[in-house]
Design a protein around this motif. Structure first.
Motif, PDB file in Angstrom:
ATOM      1  N   UNK A 105       0.912  -1.152   0.178  1.00  0.00           N
ATOM      2  CA  UNK A 105      -0.192   0.010   0.054  1.00  0.00           C
ATOM      3  C   UNK A 105       1.091   1.286   0.023  1.00  0.00           C
ATOM      4  N   UNK A 106       1.823   1.266   0.667  1.00  0.00           N
ATOM      5  CA  UNK A 106       2.795   2.507   0.747  1.00  0.00           C
ATOM      6  C   UNK A 106       3.494   2.708  -0.489  1.00  0.00           C
ATOM      7  N   UNK A 107       4.014   1.423  -0.995  1.00  0.00           N
ATOM      8  CA  UNK A 107       4.604   1.541  -2.305  1.00  0.00           C
ATOM      9  C   UNK A 107       3.556   2.132  -3.579  1.00  0.00           C
ATOM     10  N   UNK A 108       2.494   1.671  -3.540  1.00  0.00           N
ATOM     11  CA  UNK A 108       1.473   2.037  -4.479  1.00  0.00           C
ATOM     12  C   UNK A 108       1.278   3.693  -4.199  1.00  0.00           C
ATOM     13  N   UNK A 109       1.172   4.091  -2.832  1.00  0.00           N
ATOM     14  CA  UNK A 109       0.952   5.525  -2.574  1.00  0.00           C
ATOM     15  C   UNK A 109       2.157   6.595  -3.137  1.00  0.00           C
ATOM     16  N   UNK A 110       3.309   5.746  -2.863  1.00  0.00           N
ATOM     17  CA  UNK A 110       4.357   6.531  -3.217  1.00  0.00           C
ATOM     18  C   UNK A 110       4.352   6.883  -5.006  1.00  0.00           C
ATOM     19  N   UNK A 111       4.205   5.577  -5.647  1.00  0.00           N
ATOM     20  CA  UNK A 111       4.055   5.620  -7.167  1.00  0.00           C
ATOM     21  C   UNK A 111       3.059   6.701  -7.514  1.00  0.00           C
ATOM     22  N   UNK A 112       1.766   6.645  -6.880  1.00  0.00           N
ATOM     23  CA  UNK A 112       0.661   7.785  -7.212  1.00  0.00           C
ATOM     24  C   UNK A 112       1.226   8.879  -7.175  1.00  0.00           C
ATOM     25  N   UNK A 113       1.928   9.456  -6.012  1.00  0.00           N
ATOM     26  CA  UNK A 113       2.446  10.608  -5.672  1.00  0.00           C
ATOM     27  C   UNK A 113       3.374  10.941  -6.594  1.00  0.00           C
ATOM     28  N   UNK A 114       4.294  10.192  -7.240  1.00  0.00           N
ATOM     29  CA  UNK A 114       5.474  10.320  -8.228  1.00  0.00           C
ATOM     30  C   UNK A 114       4.619  10.726  -9.511  1.00  0.00           C
ATOM     31  N   UNK A 115       3.777   9.789  -9.965  1.00  0.00           N
ATOM     32  CA  UNK A 115       3.156  10.011 -11.093  1.00  0.00           C
ATOM     33  C   UNK A 115       2.220  11.482 -11.152  1.00  0.00           C
ATOM     34  N   UNK A 116       1.766  11.896 -10.312  1.00  0.00           N
ATOM     35  CA  UNK A 116       1.116  13.165  -9.896  1.00  0.00           C
ATOM     36  C   UNK A 116       1.965  14.363  -9.894  1.00  0.00           C
ATOM     37  N   UNK A 117       3.242  14.297  -9.609  1.00  0.00           N
ATOM     38  CA  UNK A 117       4.266  15.295  -9.354  1.00  0.00           C
ATOM     39  C   UNK A 117       4.474  15.893 -10.766  1.00  0.00           C
ATOM     40  N   UNK A 118       4.962  17.039 -10.725  1.00  0.00           N
ATOM     41  CA  UNK A 118       5.111  17.772 -12.275  1.00  0.00           C
ATOM     42  C   UNK A 118       6.528  17.853 -12.477  1.00  0.00           C
ATOM     43  N   UNK A 119       7.614  17.042 -11.752  1.00  0.00           N
ATOM     44  CA  UNK A 119       8.829  16.817 -12.135  1.00  0.00           C
ATOM     45  C   UNK A 119       9.653  18.024 -11.929  1.00  0.00           C
ATOM     46  N   UNK A 120       9.279  19.004 -11.274  1.00  0.00           N
ATOM     47  CA  UNK A 120      10.239  20.102 -10.944  1.00  0.00           C
ATOM     48  C   UNK A 120      11.561  19.873 -10.401  1.00  0.00           C
ATOM     49  N   UNK A 121      11.617  18.837  -9.290  1.00  0.00           N
ATOM     50  CA  UNK A 121      12.744  18.394  -8.763  1.00  0.00           C
ATOM     51  C   UNK A 121      13.712  17.763  -9.854  1.00  0.00           C
ATOM     52  N   UNK A 122      13.106  16.710 -10.634  1.00  0.00           N
ATOM     53  CA  UNK A 122      14.088  16.358 -11.524  1.00  0.00           C
ATOM     54  C   UNK A 122      14.596  17.339 -12.488  1.00  0.00           C
ATOM     55  N   UNK A 123      13.817  18.214 -13.002  1.00  0.00           N
ATOM     56  CA  UNK A 123      14.282  19.243 -13.914  1.00  0.00           C
ATOM     57  C   UNK A 123      15.495  20.002 -13.213  1.00  0.00           C
ATOM     58  N   UNK A 124      15.113  20.501 -11.977  1.00  0.00           N
ATOM     59  CA  UNK A 124      16.245  21.320 -11.082  1.00  0.00           C
ATOM     60  C   UNK A 124      17.427  20.405 -10.979  1.00  0.00           C
ATOM     61  N   UNK A 125      17.539  19.195 -10.866  1.00  0.00           N
ATOM     62  CA  UNK A 125      18.472  18.604 -10.751  1.00  0.00           C
ATOM     63  C   UNK A 125      19.561  18.086 -12.116  1.00  0.00           C
ATOM     64  N   UNK A 126      18.740  18.242 -13.068  1.00  0.00           N
ATOM     65  CA  UNK A 126      19.255  18.078 -14.285  1.00  0.00           C
ATOM     66  C   UNK A 126      19.964  19.402 -14.918  1.00  0.00           C
ATOM     67  N   UNK A 127      19.349  20.314 -14.507  1.00  0.00           N
ATOM     68  CA  UNK A 127      19.763  21.666 -14.834  1.00  0.00           C
ATOM     69  C   UNK A 127      21.163  21.914 -14.052  1.00  0.00           C
TER      70      UNK A 127
END
Length: 83
Positions: A48-70
């Motif tokens: 259940x916790x893994x599914x919750x984390x997957x849903x949160x990651x899917x809903x996020x707008x990837x701003x952290x990923x863009x910042x890390x790549x930049x």
């Protein structure tokens, strides 16, 4: 008188030993009966916790990923200029 005291001492030690033996036995038996249910419940909670984390990651707008790549690109480019 001393013999009665020794008998009472050994009787008391035997009672305590038997009580502790029964206590350890009951703990081991309860572990055997309850461990399968606990393992199943733990697996369900983790899923259940893994599914919750997957849903949160899917809903996020990837701003952290863009910042890390930049930041990585900026660090790479600044290192290349220094060389």
């Amino acid at each position: 008188m001393i013999l009665a005291g020794v008998k009472l001492t050994f009787l008391g030690m035997a009672v305590v030993f038997l009580f502790l033996f029964v206590l350890v036995l009951s703990i081991k038996l309860s572990y055997r009966f309850l461990s399968a249910a606990s393992t199943r419940e733990l697996a369900e909670i983790e899923a259940a916790e893994l599914n919750k984390k997957k849903r949160l990651l899917a809903k996020s707008d990837n701003t952290v990923l863009v910042a890390v790549i930049s930041a990585a690109l900026a660090a790479h480019r600044s290192r290349k200029r220094l060389a």
